[in-house]
Scaffold this active site. Sequence first.
Site, PDB file in Angstrom:
ATOM      1  N   ARG A   1      46.852 -32.260 -12.326  1.00  0.00           N
ATOM      2  CA  ARG A   1      46.803 -32.133 -13.798  1.00  0.00           C
ATOM      3  C   ARG A   1      45.911 -33.219 -14.396  1.00  0.00           C
ATOM      4  NH1 ARG A   1      53.209 -32.155 -14.373  1.00  0.00           N
ATOM      5  NH2 ARG A   1      53.568 -30.922 -12.516  1.00  0.00           N
TER       6      ARG A   1
ATOM      7  N   GLU B   1      67.095 -37.270  -8.650  1.00  0.00           N
ATOM      8  CA  GLU B   1      67.417 -36.350  -9.752  1.00  0.00           C
ATOM      9  C   GLU B   1      68.594 -35.439  -9.387  1.00  0.00           C
ATOM     10  OE1 GLU B   1      63.125 -35.887  -9.569  1.00  0.00           O
ATOM     11  OE2 GLU B   1      63.195 -35.313 -11.676  1.00  0.00           O
TER      12      GLU B   1
ATOM     13  N   HIS C   1      60.699 -35.206 -16.788  1.00  0.00           N
ATOM     14  CA  HIS C   1      61.213 -36.187 -15.817  1.00  0.00           C
ATOM     15  C   HIS C   1      62.348 -37.025 -16.403  1.00  0.00           C
ATOM     16  CE1 HIS C   1      56.963 -36.303 -13.866  1.00  0.00           C
ATOM     17  NE2 HIS C   1      57.739 -35.509 -13.153  1.00  0.00           N
TER      18      HIS C   1
ATOM     19  N   HIS D   1      57.273 -43.031 -13.441  1.00  0.00           N
ATOM     20  CA  HIS D   1      57.577 -42.011 -12.430  1.00  0.00           C
ATOM     21  C   HIS D   1      56.222 -41.482 -11.957  1.00  0.00           C
ATOM     22  CE1 HIS D   1      59.950 -38.419 -10.876  1.00  0.00           C
ATOM     23  NE2 HIS D   1      58.685 -37.997 -10.801  1.00  0.00           N
TER      24      HIS D   1
ATOM     25  N   ARG E   1      68.874 -27.575 -12.501  1.00  0.00           N
ATOM     26  CA  ARG E   1      67.846 -28.374 -13.180  1.00  0.00           C
ATOM     27  C   ARG E   1      67.076 -27.439 -14.122  1.00  0.00           C
ATOM     28  NH1 ARG E   1      61.797 -29.356 -11.453  1.00  0.00           N
ATOM     29  NH2 ARG E   1      61.257 -30.720 -13.173  1.00  0.00           N
TER      30      ARG E   1
ATOM     31  N   ASN F   1      67.439 -25.999  -8.043  1.00  0.00           N
ATOM     32  CA  ASN F   1      66.186 -26.116  -8.795  1.00  0.00           C
ATOM     33  C   ASN F   1      65.425 -24.817  -8.565  1.00  0.00           C
ATOM     34  OD1 ASN F   1      63.779 -26.768  -9.934  1.00  0.00           O
ATOM     35  ND2 ASN F   1      63.463 -28.662  -8.770  1.00  0.00           N
TER      36      ASN F   1
HETATM   37  P1  ADP Z   1      56.868 -34.265  -6.923  1.00  0.00           P
HETATM   38  O1  ADP Z   1      56.304 -34.533  -8.277  1.00  0.00           O
HETATM   39  O2  ADP Z   1      56.329 -33.004  -6.285  1.00  0.00           O
HETATM   40  O3  ADP Z   1      58.359 -34.427  -6.800  1.00  0.00           O
HETATM   41  P2  ADP Z   1      56.765 -36.648  -5.258  1.00  0.00           P
HETATM   42  O4  ADP Z   1      57.563 -37.530  -6.124  1.00  0.00           O
HETATM   43  O5  ADP Z   1      57.319 -36.209  -3.956  1.00  0.00           O
HETATM   44  O6  ADP Z   1      56.212 -35.402  -6.031  1.00  0.00           O
HETATM   45  O7  ADP Z   1      55.381 -37.416  -4.982  1.00  0.00           O
HETATM   46  C1  ADP Z   1      54.358 -36.849  -4.227  1.00  0.00           C
HETATM   47  C2  ADP Z   1      53.231 -37.875  -4.134  1.00  0.00           C
HETATM   48  O8  ADP Z   1      53.754 -39.044  -3.513  1.00  0.00           O
HETATM   49  C3  ADP Z   1      52.044 -37.394  -3.310  1.00  0.00           C
HETATM   50  O9  ADP Z   1      50.837 -37.741  -3.955  1.00  0.00           O
HETATM   51  C4  ADP Z   1      52.206 -38.177  -2.018  1.00  0.00           C
HETATM   52  O10 ADP Z   1      50.959 -38.478  -1.442  1.00  0.00           O
HETATM   53  C5  ADP Z   1      52.897 -39.452  -2.467  1.00  0.00           C
HETATM   54  N1  ADP Z   1      53.692 -40.007  -1.360  1.00  0.00           N
HETATM   55  C6  ADP Z   1      54.840 -39.509  -0.863  1.00  0.00           C
HETATM   56  N2  ADP Z   1      55.266 -40.255   0.198  1.00  0.00           N
HETATM   57  C7  ADP Z   1      54.364 -41.237   0.358  1.00  0.00           C
HETATM   58  C8  ADP Z   1      54.210 -42.329   1.269  1.00  0.00           C
HETATM   59  N3  ADP Z   1      55.105 -42.547   2.229  1.00  0.00           N
HETATM   60  N4  ADP Z   1      53.146 -43.142   1.116  1.00  0.00           N
HETATM   61  C9  ADP Z   1      52.265 -42.941   0.133  1.00  0.00           C
HETATM   62  N5  ADP Z   1      52.332 -41.920  -0.755  1.00  0.00           N
HETATM   63  C10 ADP Z   1      53.355 -41.084  -0.657  1.00  0.00           C
END
Ligand code: ADP
Length: 406
Positions: free
Chosen positions: A244, A388, A181, A211, A91, A7
């Site tokens: 965003r 992914e 996504h 998502h 990706r 990625n």
């Molecule tokens: P990205 O879009 O960067 O791939 P992710 O899917 O990793 O993002 O999601 C990040 C979000 O998920 C952040 O807002 C984070 O606070 C939340 N998050 C990740 N792990 C946890 C957790 N264990 N409990 C609550 N929220 C979480």
Amino acid sequence: MLILVINAGSSSLKYQLIETKNENVLAKGNCERIGMDGGIVTHKTPDGKKYELKVDMPTHTDAFMHVKDMLLTGEGAVVKNLSEIKAVGHRIVQGGAIFSESVIVDDKVIEGLESLIDLAPLHNAAHVQGIRASIDVFGKDIPQVVVFDTAFHSTMPEEAYMFGVPYEYYEKYKVRRYGFHGTSHRFVSARCLELMGRSKKPEGTKIISCHLGNGSSITAIKDGKVIDTSMGLTPLDGFIMGTRSGTLDPSVVTYIAKKDNLNPDQLSDLFNKKSGLLGISGVSSDDRDVTAAAKAGNKRAILAHKMFRYQVTKFIGGYVAALGGVDAIIFTAGIGENQAEHREAICENLAYLGVEIDKKANAEACGKEAKISTRKSKVKVYVIPTNEELVIARDTERLVKDLVKK
Ligand code: ADP
């Protein structure tokens, strides 16, 4: 088959080495600050060990050289020979109207990707650099495959993907909804169909996939195919995300532009990087921080959460109308997989549809697959962790299988 999944961003290069036979990740890592001072490569192995290398990487090719070194040499090495890696899967954010499925890279594909740089300047330019660097370092004999965030959405009908602006902008500049996504929505909706016992017969099913991560999107899937999705021309559209804004009255843009004398790049920065949970709460873009602040009584953090849940509820409601009903709702990604309170609140908003949440199952479902609706619930609700990179590895294997055997 050993597949390297890449990625590539403008200043970073994330990688995972996946053995597709048992779908194990042998190593993963990230090269950060490419083209800047203070470069750093982080490499992790499944035994929990983490290796770090501080080194400047002027170009993506330099970053790839370090990925290769990390995989092949030193304490964190997981392969003996480069030839063990059979293909590289990349990706790609924007496939436009050109790519509706994953393909093996050749000169024409690179031309196609370059023609889409205008539509996704931050992403596609970096992806092309990543592919070229991968060919430089791994050689022309290792096939490269591209997997698109937009591809799963290519089944949307035109009434869903067109915006109500003069038609000439679609003709001249390809302005339309593409959605993102897609790799994640495809993975979790396929798994949902399996859980529903409908993988072989998706006709007649109605699924809404949420998502919810730093970037978030919701997709309506009928008969296993996307009919609408919340992200648009770019990943800015939809509902509030980490930084965003999601959908706005377009006049908000022109009004702020005039008031504060902002140019298009400054506006893009404002709505992409300073808005959303961060902009409303003033606390953080990370939902865990916003949750902590909301629990401590911070009014703007509470507002950010109320907006998030309300907007997600509205999108789901809109898609129930678009689908003419709903059989299953999926929660995935960082917030969707882990934040049980949001899931509970959103599902309670949907009680009118006959959604009934099993509070205990929901509270326990953190980062793992689970059905969180009750037996009585008219709509099934699932938490399905997304993956992914695994989709990219599977697609890459499927496409190169015959090439590699020869
Ligand atoms: P990205 O879009 O960067 O791939 P992710 O899917 O990793 O993002 O999601 C990040 C979000 O998920 C952040 O807002 C984070 O606070 C939340 N998050 C990740 N792990 C946890 C957790 N264990 N409990 C609550 N929220 C979480």
